[in-house]
Design an enzyme around this catalytic site. Structure first.
Site, PDB file in Angstrom:
ATOM      1  N   CYS A 130       0.812  -1.227   0.000  1.00  0.00           N
ATOM      2  CA  CYS A 130       0.000   0.000   0.000  1.00  0.00           C
ATOM      3  C   CYS A 130       0.847   1.280   0.000  1.00  0.00           C
ATOM      4  O   CYS A 130       0.605   2.200  -0.784  1.00  0.00           O
ATOM      5  CB  CYS A 130      -0.935   0.003   1.208  1.00  0.00           C
ATOM      6  N   HIS A 250      -3.041   6.543   4.450  1.00  0.00           N
ATOM      7  CA  HIS A 250      -1.604   6.640   4.697  1.00  0.00           C
ATOM      8  C   HIS A 250      -1.107   8.001   4.212  1.00  0.00           C
ATOM      9  O   HIS A 250      -1.445   8.427   3.105  1.00  0.00           O
ATOM     10  CB  HIS A 250      -0.834   5.579   3.893  1.00  0.00           C
TER      11      HIS A 250
END
Lengths: 347, 347
Positions: A130, A250
């Protein structure tokens, strides 16, 4: 008529699996039949897809008979065991675990960056980590035009990357700390590691276990995967990965040094504006910059705080944010599936 | 008998003021008399010091008559107005605001780094920014022996650095979000700026307001103060400062490049072990690294995750954590006061 495909989703009951199903539905992937697979423990659950209830089945080698596309997100050991079985039965596997990412035979793909690598697939295609995906997708337009010499990233990663148990732990701990109760960390930073630490109201500089060189596996994934996806092992990459009490989204503080002259902030902003899948959010005068909490549920990668280094003319700083379950996982996997369809690789 | 001093603390009712009083008491600073000063709004409050109740008075120029040492922590504009008044009346001022930090006439001091700079003081001594102090104190032993060429820091800063209102906002928002209630941000990221954003379960890349070059004032403080304290304007410094939902304890992901050959991880660890005010917490095999939540209430600066860059032989990564109210503010101010006493500069 559009060609349709027999699709299986392995890990259908997990956090990423749930997002995969939502994304397949939302982007209207051409599905002929859909099979939902999981571990024995979760088999029997019922999940709705396009209004129809589907019962989750236990994943076995035979589950992949007649399947053309299999999306895997059930952990590395399950991928290692079942991906070759699926391929043997004629399926193309898009694997969202780290099991095959650095395998030389396996393309590691972010469609905006290296869709062409799909041409060499031998049945398995790996979906990158990710934190790597959002960074390489944002930096590829820069690399293409100006080259990338050096890249130093410090991450601010959300707990949903560690699964729904980690999310529950964060919220439970937050309440306990505010109520002056004892906490009992059991999941984070890494469920399988020896020690567990408080994540609520804290910042933990460990994601995944440590390797022998002092970097964590998560940091080594960012380093190695970036070079593989950008197909340039000469880029110097360093990463420090940190887990935060953020549910989803994130963030990354990224420093880059480019090879060629001529890049400045406004050109970098233009490159971001023109890049597929990127939204520029960059206006300090209006306090406009990407925020993790705003990225949740959005497909795009958000880039802001772009500024030139004060000493290094070819050095630039960026703040890159994205939903780690979408572009960081489920969305990128489904985009790979679409690329396979569009390039005629899925038959 | 130890010489004792007439001391005033301005901003006694604030978060840093409270820690200053606790630190003066705990480290047994030689006090003859103690005067507590504040704005008109907080005057009249009573605060206990060594068992005695002291009434807080409104700070005026005359308040400093007879005062030998004044610790200021009540905001930049108050320092600008009252520090010269205190000096005029014979006091030495240790100022914890940014008002005088970059003034060429004013020493900017971290005692472990540049205590000698006190010799040139003209009445005012500036206490550096919290995020700068912990970084330069940890890096000075490295700079002294190997030189510092380049320094890139990404911070993970706690809300108590923005005052107790910010702490209250973080906890209130955390509850509201968990209870699915609307939130109404009013303080963070910067109380005086135009827009306010969610801090709970988020990461906000803005501390202090923006400057014209795209960096925030907080980032420029780290850049400029580091060069001034280390007395070397040739060090390349870059900073990205980010506010997190952590109550107290700033963390920093720091990349350095040294000038000279010969540094490796074990030497860097030794330097940290031997450095005053530094505790090495660095054993990946046992998951030992500094954590913000553990630093609260501790005097030391904690350093871990030390590793050599994989490409740059003279490049190293560190994770530096400290209580931003103690070494980042109150403790460093009191340490400056002790240095003044020990070097005979306080008369």
């Amino acid at each position: 008529m559009t060609k349709t495909f027999n699709v299986a989703v392995l890990g259908a009951t997990g956090a990423v699996g749930e997002q995969m199903l939502k994304t397949l539905e939302r982007l209207d992937f051409p599905i002929a039949s859909l099979k939902l697979l999981s571990s024995k423990r979760s088999a029997g659950k019922k999940i709705k897809f396009k209004g129809e209830e589907i019962t989750v089945e236990e994943a076995k080698p035979e589950s992949f008979e007649g399947i053309q596309l299999a999306l895997f997100s059930a952990g590395g050991s399950i991928s290692k065991a079942l991906a070759p079985e699926a391929v043997k039965r004629g399926a193309v596997v898009v694997d969202n675990t780290s099991a095959f990412r650095m395998d030389e035979e396996v393309p590691l793909v972010v469609p905006e960056v290296n869709e062409h690598a799909l041409q060499n697939h031998k049945g398995i295609i790996a979906n990158p980590n990710c934190s790597t995906i959002q960074m390489v997708a944002a930096l590829e337009p820069v690399r293409k035009e100006f080259g990338l010499k050096k890249l130093i990233v410090s991450t601010y990663q959300a707990v949903s990357g560690a699964g729904s148990e980690a999310v529950d732990e964060m919220y439970e701990q937050s309440r306990q700390i505010m109520d002056n109760e004892e906490i009992d960390p059991k999941v984070l930073p890494v469920s399988g590691d020896k020690k567990h630490y408080q994540i609520a109201f804290n910042a933990v500089p460990q994601i995944d276990v440590f390797t022998d060189n002092g970097f964590t596996f998560e940091e080594m994934k960012m380093i190695n995967e970036t070079k593989k996806i950008m197909e340039d092992s000469s880029i110097n990459v360093a990463a420090t990965c940190v887990r935060l009490p953020v549910e989803t989204g994130h963030s990354e503080s990224v420093y880059i040094e480019v090879e060629k002259d001529g890049l400045d902030v406004s050109r970098l902003q233009e490159l971001m504006k023109d890049a597929p899948g990127i939204t520029l959010q960059d206006d300090p005068s209006q306090q406009i910059y990407p925020l993790a909490a705003d990225s949740k549920g959005k497909d795009d990668i958000f880039v802001g705080r772009i500024r030139q280094d004060l000493d290094e003319k070819k050095g630039f700083h960026l703040w890159i944010v994205s939903d780690n379950l979408l572009k960081g996982a489920a969305l990128n996997s489904v985009q790979i599936a679409f690329s396979l369809v569009n390039t005629g690789l899925l038959k």
